[in-house]
Design a protein around this motif. Structure first.
Motif, mmCIF file in Angstrom:
data_model
loop_
_atom_site.group_PDB
_atom_site.id
_atom_site.type_symbol
_atom_site.label_atom_id
_atom_site.label_comp_id
_atom_site.label_asym_id
_atom_site.label_seq_id
_atom_site.Cartn_x
_atom_site.Cartn_y
_atom_site.Cartn_z
ATOM 1 N N ARG A 20 31.729 24.473 16.491
ATOM 2 C CA ARG A 20 32.400 24.372 17.753
ATOM 3 C C ARG A 20 33.127 22.818 17.867
ATOM 4 N NH1 ARG A 20 30.518 25.218 22.927
ATOM 5 N NH2 ARG A 20 28.955 23.987 22.392
ATOM 6 N N ALA A 21 33.968 22.442 18.430
ATOM 7 C CA ALA A 21 34.477 21.286 18.503
ATOM 8 C C ALA A 21 33.174 20.370 19.336
ATOM 9 C CB ALA A 21 35.700 21.276 19.225
ATOM 10 N N ALA A 22 32.375 20.997 20.065
ATOM 11 C CA ALA A 22 31.597 20.354 20.984
ATOM 12 C C ALA A 22 30.300 20.105 20.415
ATOM 13 C CB ALA A 22 31.463 21.019 22.403
ATOM 14 N N ASN A 23 29.795 20.843 19.006
ATOM 15 C CA ASN A 23 28.686 20.547 18.552
ATOM 16 C C ASN A 23 28.422 19.188 18.113
ATOM 17 O OD1 ASN A 23 29.018 23.864 16.974
ATOM 18 N ND2 ASN A 23 27.771 23.123 18.585
ATOM 19 N N THR A 24 27.250 18.572 18.594
ATOM 20 C CA THR A 24 26.851 17.243 18.008
ATOM 21 C C THR A 24 26.593 17.231 16.633
ATOM 22 O OG1 THR A 24 24.475 17.440 18.726
ATOM 23 C CG2 THR A 24 26.010 16.524 20.277
ATOM 24 N N LEU A 25 26.403 16.261 15.928
ATOM 25 C CA LEU A 25 26.007 16.320 14.461
ATOM 26 C C LEU A 25 24.389 16.768 14.559
ATOM 27 C CD1 LEU A 25 26.226 15.553 11.564
ATOM 28 C CD2 LEU A 25 25.893 13.088 11.967
ATOM 29 N N LEU A 26 23.686 16.116 15.510
ATOM 30 C CA LEU A 26 22.370 16.498 15.756
ATOM 31 C C LEU A 26 22.084 18.129 15.596
ATOM 32 C CD1 LEU A 26 19.256 15.784 15.918
ATOM 33 C CD2 LEU A 26 19.773 15.615 18.578
ATOM 34 N N TYR A 27 22.803 18.794 16.474
ATOM 35 C CA TYR A 27 22.786 20.228 16.601
ATOM 36 C C TYR A 27 23.161 20.758 15.118
ATOM 37 C CZ TYR A 27 23.735 24.926 17.873
ATOM 38 O OH TYR A 27 23.669 26.263 18.035
ATOM 39 N N VAL A 28 24.173 20.559 14.538
ATOM 40 C CA VAL A 28 24.441 21.007 13.309
ATOM 41 C C VAL A 28 23.400 20.732 12.144
ATOM 42 C CG1 VAL A 28 26.178 20.984 11.386
ATOM 43 C CG2 VAL A 28 27.017 21.143 13.878
ATOM 44 N N LEU A 29 22.911 19.544 12.018
ATOM 45 C CA LEU A 29 21.711 19.312 11.011
ATOM 46 C C LEU A 29 20.648 20.207 11.451
ATOM 47 C CD1 LEU A 29 21.911 15.397 11.004
ATOM 48 C CD2 LEU A 29 22.870 16.862 9.266
ATOM 49 N N ARG A 30 20.089 20.406 12.741
ATOM 50 C CA ARG A 30 19.186 20.942 13.000
ATOM 51 C C ARG A 30 19.377 22.605 12.768
ATOM 52 N NH1 ARG A 30 14.547 18.556 14.735
ATOM 53 N NH2 ARG A 30 13.896 20.297 15.990
ATOM 54 N N GLU A 31 20.227 22.939 13.549
ATOM 55 C CA GLU A 31 20.245 24.595 13.880
ATOM 56 C C GLU A 31 21.236 25.160 12.658
ATOM 57 O OE1 GLU A 31 18.619 25.884 16.166
ATOM 58 O OE2 GLU A 31 17.997 23.956 16.928
ATOM 59 N N GLN A 32 21.962 24.453 11.957
ATOM 60 C CA GLN A 32 23.052 25.149 11.174
ATOM 61 C C GLN A 32 22.347 24.568 9.512
ATOM 62 O OE1 GLN A 32 26.813 24.661 13.338
ATOM 63 N NE2 GLN A 32 27.220 26.168 11.683
ATOM 64 N N LEU A 33 22.065 23.565 9.402
ATOM 65 C CA LEU A 33 21.311 22.993 8.149
ATOM 66 C C LEU A 33 19.952 23.464 8.035
ATOM 67 C CD1 LEU A 33 23.848 20.236 7.375
ATOM 68 C CD2 LEU A 33 24.005 22.724 6.795
ATOM 69 N N LEU A 35 17.766 20.970 8.807
ATOM 70 C CA LEU A 35 17.526 19.473 8.655
ATOM 71 C C LEU A 35 16.821 19.253 9.771
ATOM 72 C CD1 LEU A 35 20.184 18.219 6.300
ATOM 73 C CD2 LEU A 35 17.850 19.110 5.632
ATOM 74 N N THR A 36 15.399 19.367 10.077
ATOM 75 C CA THR A 36 14.878 18.895 11.458
ATOM 76 C C THR A 36 14.216 17.709 11.480
ATOM 77 O OG1 THR A 36 12.890 20.072 10.541
ATOM 78 C CG2 THR A 36 14.579 21.447 11.821
ATOM 79 N N GLY A 37 14.443 17.000 10.425
ATOM 80 C CA GLY A 37 13.757 15.372 10.582
ATOM 81 C C GLY A 37 14.379 14.750 11.837
ATOM 82 N N ALA A 38 15.838 14.790 12.013
ATOM 83 C CA ALA A 38 16.265 14.016 13.026
ATOM 84 C C ALA A 38 15.778 14.812 14.210
ATOM 85 C CB ALA A 38 17.682 14.048 13.014
ATOM 86 N N LYS A 39 15.062 14.139 15.222
ATOM 87 C CA LYS A 39 14.624 14.852 16.574
ATOM 88 C C LYS A 39 15.522 14.752 17.669
ATOM 89 C CE LYS A 39 10.817 15.503 14.222
ATOM 90 N NZ LYS A 39 10.996 16.505 13.174
ATOM 91 N N PRO A 40 15.615 15.863 18.496
ATOM 92 C CA PRO A 40 16.205 15.590 19.801
ATOM 93 C C PRO A 40 15.145 14.917 20.745
ATOM 94 C CG PRO A 40 15.286 17.847 19.405
ATOM 95 C CD PRO A 40 14.871 17.200 18.046
ATOM 96 N N GLY A 41 15.729 13.863 21.310
ATOM 97 C CA GLY A 41 14.656 13.179 22.268
ATOM 98 C C GLY A 41 15.542 13.150 23.588
ATOM 99 N N CYS A 42 16.311 11.846 23.886
ATOM 100 C CA CYS A 42 16.742 11.705 25.254
ATOM 101 C C CYS A 42 18.181 12.310 25.098
ATOM 102 C CB CYS A 42 16.945 10.276 25.638
ATOM 103 S SG CYS A 42 17.980 9.561 24.115
ATOM 104 N N LEU A 43 18.699 12.812 24.105
ATOM 105 C CA LEU A 43 20.091 13.346 23.844
ATOM 106 C C LEU A 43 21.156 12.313 24.756
ATOM 107 C CD1 LEU A 43 19.200 17.162 24.348
ATOM 108 C CD2 LEU A 43 19.488 15.865 21.993
ATOM 109 N N ASN A 44 20.935 11.425 24.588
ATOM 110 C CA ASN A 44 22.069 10.509 25.353
ATOM 111 C C ASN A 44 22.186 9.115 24.562
ATOM 112 O OD1 ASN A 44 19.882 8.844 26.394
ATOM 113 N ND2 ASN A 44 20.310 9.634 28.453
ATOM 114 N N GLY A 45 21.521 8.901 23.345
ATOM 115 C CA GLY A 45 21.551 7.884 22.678
ATOM 116 C C GLY A 45 20.742 6.574 22.993
ATOM 117 N N ASP A 46 19.706 7.007 23.786
ATOM 118 C CA ASP A 46 18.714 5.661 24.352
ATOM 119 C C ASP A 46 17.585 5.564 23.364
ATOM 120 O OD1 ASP A 46 20.247 4.832 26.513
ATOM 121 O OD2 ASP A 46 19.264 6.375 27.970
ATOM 122 N N CYS A 47 16.967 6.620 22.947
ATOM 123 C CA CYS A 47 15.566 6.650 22.250
ATOM 124 C C CYS A 47 15.818 6.616 20.815
ATOM 125 C CB CYS A 47 14.940 7.940 22.560
ATOM 126 S SG CYS A 47 15.455 9.241 21.885
#
Length: 151
Positions: A20-33, A35-47
């Motif tokens: 989807r146009a709104a899918n973040t790279l984090l979402y695609v890496l984790r959910e579609q590929l 690759l769960t090494g990148a972790k969801p933390g704050c989800l707003n770029g702070d952590c």
């Protein structure tokens, strides 16, 4: 909302995906590929827990849309197997719980590659982009300096 076909180059592999146009790279890496090494933390770029590299530069994958990564080289922690900074993190006890560790390693790896002559000021500046609540940054700084000394 429709989907788009994109091709991502991740860790030296090419993947054609429907996103989807709104899918973040984090979402695609984790959910579609998977690759769960990148972790969801704050989800707003702070952590910085979601840090990957794009063309060798650190990027918070929660802030980047997957479609923006088309045509760029993306590296995740899974693509850094056996790097000097990973060994230095172990040798210098630069992590505790480990949740933020992949993001720190990605950021530190990029720092070392982009600034092989980094001084204390540059190291502190780069470490400001990631947050760890379990350990001090002293061990992480020691890990970076250990790799820089070996170069």
């Amino acid at each position: 909302m429709g989907t788009y076909s994109i091709t991502l180059d991740v860790n030296g592999e090419s993947y054609t995906l429907q996103v989807r146009a709104a899918n973040t790279l984090l979402y695609v890496l984790r959910e579609q590929l998977g690759l769960t090494g990148a972790k969801p933390g704050c989800l707003n770029g702070d952590c910085g827990a979601c840090t990957v590299t794009i063309e060798g530069w650190p990027m918070k994958s929660c802030l980047m849309l997957a479609v923006e990564a088309t045509g760029k080289n993306v590296t995740t922690i899974e693509g850094l197997q056996g790097t000097a900074i990973q060994e230095a993190f172990i040798e210098n006890f630069a992590f505790q719980c480990g949740y933020c560790t992949p993001g720190f390693i990605m950021n530190c790896h990029s720092l070392i590659e982009k600034h092989p002559d980094a001084d204390d000021k540059k190291i502190k500046e780069w470490l400001e982009s990631n947050i760890c609540r379990c350990t001090s940054y002293n061990e992480i700084e020691k890990a970076i300096k250990a790799v820089l000394r070996k170069r």
